[in-house]
Design an enzyme around this catalytic site. Sequence first.
Site, PDB file in Angstrom:
ATOM      1  N   GLY A 186       0.786  -1.230   0.000  1.00 28.52           N
ATOM      2  CA  GLY A 186       0.000   0.000   0.000  1.00 28.52           C
ATOM      3  C   GLY A 186       0.814   1.273   0.000  1.00 28.52           C
ATOM      4  N   ASP A 222       3.072   4.210  -1.405  1.00 30.88           N
ATOM      5  CA  ASP A 222       3.315   4.805  -2.726  1.00 30.88           C
ATOM      6  C   ASP A 222       4.778   5.179  -2.916  1.00 30.88           C
ATOM      7  OD1 ASP A 222       0.562   4.676  -3.378  1.00 30.88           O
ATOM      8  OD2 ASP A 222       0.202   6.457  -2.163  1.00 30.88           O
ATOM      9  N   HIS A 247      15.438  14.079 -11.592  1.00 28.64           N
ATOM     10  CA  HIS A 247      14.927  12.724 -11.391  1.00 28.64           C
ATOM     11  C   HIS A 247      14.185  12.621 -10.058  1.00 28.64           C
ATOM     12  CE1 HIS A 247      17.827  10.673 -14.444  1.00 28.64           C
ATOM     13  NE2 HIS A 247      16.626  10.819 -14.948  1.00 28.64           N
ATOM     14  N   ASP A 268      14.296  10.533  -7.665  1.00 27.55           N
ATOM     15  CA  ASP A 268      15.073  10.238  -6.456  1.00 27.55           C
ATOM     16  C   ASP A 268      15.884  11.443  -5.984  1.00 27.55           C
ATOM     17  OD1 ASP A 268      16.678   9.933  -8.733  1.00 27.55           O
ATOM     18  OD2 ASP A 268      18.029   8.527  -7.764  1.00 27.55           O
ATOM     19  N   HIS A 316      24.232  13.477 -17.743  1.00 26.84           N
ATOM     20  CA  HIS A 316      23.452  12.456 -17.037  1.00 26.84           C
ATOM     21  C   HIS A 316      22.316  12.060 -17.975  1.00 26.84           C
ATOM     22  CE1 HIS A 316      21.911  10.074 -13.852  1.00 26.84           C
ATOM     23  NE2 HIS A 316      20.947  10.893 -13.469  1.00 26.84           N
ATOM     24  N   ASP A 375      24.341  12.972  -9.661  1.00 24.83           N
ATOM     25  CA  ASP A 375      24.448  11.843 -10.592  1.00 24.83           C
ATOM     26  C   ASP A 375      25.118  12.346 -11.874  1.00 24.83           C
ATOM     27  OD1 ASP A 375      23.036  10.484  -8.700  1.00 24.83           O
ATOM     28  OD2 ASP A 375      21.230  10.176  -9.894  1.00 24.83           O
ATOM     29  N   ASP A 377      28.879  10.288  -6.634  1.00 26.37           N
ATOM     30  CA  ASP A 377      27.910   9.253  -7.031  1.00 26.37           C
ATOM     31  C   ASP A 377      28.603   7.881  -7.098  1.00 26.37           C
ATOM     32  OD1 ASP A 377      25.970   7.760  -8.382  1.00 26.37           O
ATOM     33  OD2 ASP A 377      26.268   8.768 -10.305  1.00 26.37           O
ATOM     34  N   SER A 431      23.562   3.675 -19.453  1.00 27.26           N
ATOM     35  CA  SER A 431      23.388   4.230 -18.111  1.00 27.26           C
ATOM     36  C   SER A 431      23.702   5.726 -18.088  1.00 27.26           C
ATOM     37  CB  SER A 431      24.308   3.496 -17.136  1.00 27.26           C
ATOM     38  OG  SER A 431      24.237   4.081 -15.863  1.00 27.26           O
ATOM     39  N   HIS A 450      25.111   6.898 -15.306  1.00 28.32           N
ATOM     40  CA  HIS A 450      26.045   6.989 -14.175  1.00 28.32           C
ATOM     41  C   HIS A 450      27.463   6.591 -14.592  1.00 28.32           C
ATOM     42  CE1 HIS A 450      22.806   7.541 -11.186  1.00 28.32           C
ATOM     43  NE2 HIS A 450      22.118   6.757 -12.002  1.00 28.32           N
ATOM     44  N   HIS A 461      25.180   8.075  -2.703  1.00 33.06           N
ATOM     45  CA  HIS A 461      24.301   7.445  -3.695  1.00 33.06           C
ATOM     46  C   HIS A 461      24.652   5.987  -3.955  1.00 33.06           C
ATOM     47  CE1 HIS A 461      23.791  11.675  -5.724  1.00 33.06           C
ATOM     48  NE2 HIS A 461      23.581  11.690  -4.431  1.00 33.06           N
TER      49      HIS A 461
END
Length: 552
Positions: free
Chosen positions: A45, A47, A72, A74, A138, A160, A192, A363, A365, A387
């Site tokens: 449940g 989110d 992004h 995150d 990135h 990042d 990162d 990627s 990264h 990170h």
Amino acid sequence: MAEKLKIIPLGGLNEIGKNMTVYEYGGELIVVDCGIAFPGDDMYGIDSIIPDVTYLIKNRARIRGLFITHGHEDHIGAIPYVLKQVNMPIYCTRFTAGLIKLKLEEHGLLKSTKLLTVDPGKSVRTGKFTVEFIHVNHSIADSVAFAIHTKMGIVVHTGDFKIDSTPIDGEVIDLARLGELGKEGVLCLCADSTNVERPGYTMSERAVGQTFMRQFQGCEERIIVTTFASNVHRLQQVLDAAAAHGRKVAVTGRSMENIMRISTELGFMKVPKNTLVDINKIKTLPKNKQVIVTTGSQGEEMSALYRMAFSTHKQVELDSNDKVIISASAIPGNEVTVSRVINELFRKGVKVVYDRADMLHVSGHACQEELKIIHALTKPRFFVPLHGEQRMLQIHCQLAQQMGLDRNHVAIGENGTVIELTAKTMKQGGSVPAGEVYVDGSGVGDVGAVVMRDRKRLAEDGMVVVVLPVSSHNGDLLSEPEIITRGFIYVKESGDLMNELQKVAADAALSVPRKRSRDDGELRGAVKSAVSNYLFKTTRRNPMVIPVVTKL
């Protein structure tokens, strides 16, 4: 007492996501990034997960600003939730500001929030900090690293990044500036660690564009491309490949539509003339003239690709005359949902192209050699890997040592660890609150460990409710207890067990001494214990048992 520069990660350590770092100097604070993490399969449940900002609330008068490296989730996803608790000015680049504005509008915070845009190469002075924005590459446009200048020294916070020598927008990472900072003297590098396990270099984004050209060449099917909505440069390459092969492009999925609108308005995407059409109009064209760009690269249930795969999309019906290109890799934890969508597409006879060997995704990264370049250029006295999960932080520590850094000059912290720096020393000094706050619907933080434990138990073992009709006059049990189950067993097929449970519950109720004012708590406790023990003994299951006393 000598002044210290404190680095306090509130998220992003020993995890992927939820990135947030506090810098504290001379009694003032700045915050870098404010991201969410996505819930695990056992977080029923939930989110999303945001950082615990108790420390920021307590010190709100000392905060000088929130600085965002890129757009992004995150790194920006928690902004609306945090701003409701701690209002602070936000500093970021133009494209990142466009994405943040969408979130602020959705939460009714746009008018009350000071959102300031800063171009790469420029600096912001706020209190005792001067924050310099440095362009990096990135998988999202307008990403930056920060050089945080204080009287104690310079901290380089990479955000990042990767080193892309042939980026789509032509803007290479500003290695020259990082080298200049290294010559000036960098006190600490915070970098990162996401791809630190991978040797070599990360491939250029341009390699994906060449793959698109190959996939479009001579293709007679309709092409559906799914990728991360935020990867503007990837979307640009799809548009360019479509235009080169005389195809029209339609976009479906709310986040994809929003990103396309923002990136074209701000000039980060150049749509070839007469290429973009409405999804409803594209159906009038031959299939070999159509391209549909869609959300759903992670198999999300409400995404457009998922709805296409399971035949619930209103405008697009897939068949064997379609080719789906999945231009993304599954985020760890999403492999099962992505596989489910791919299997369903195959079932429909769709040609699915998802092999990473064909350079459909690269990627965003830095791999080991790129990280070494950053270490070599900045020549930091101290280093804090950010990170990444524990193994990534440890491997990044080893890489720093290969670059000549003393192990005592590297701090591998936990979320909440206070890392204290002076011009010559580094030490970990105590900690601040830094847990997980769950977002569930409109509730933030109202679901805690106890509720999550209950949800887990309900999901795994179900629930048994025992209704006890008791006389309000003398406390007698008036009739047999009623047994109601959910997620445990189907009652109609388990009559014998239900009869036994009624008997066990009745016996337990009768074993409690009857008084005029019988203690309901004692009665419930006896019934719960007896029923739980019986169920575990006979079924080897441990459902949640809820006795309910009804006075009649």
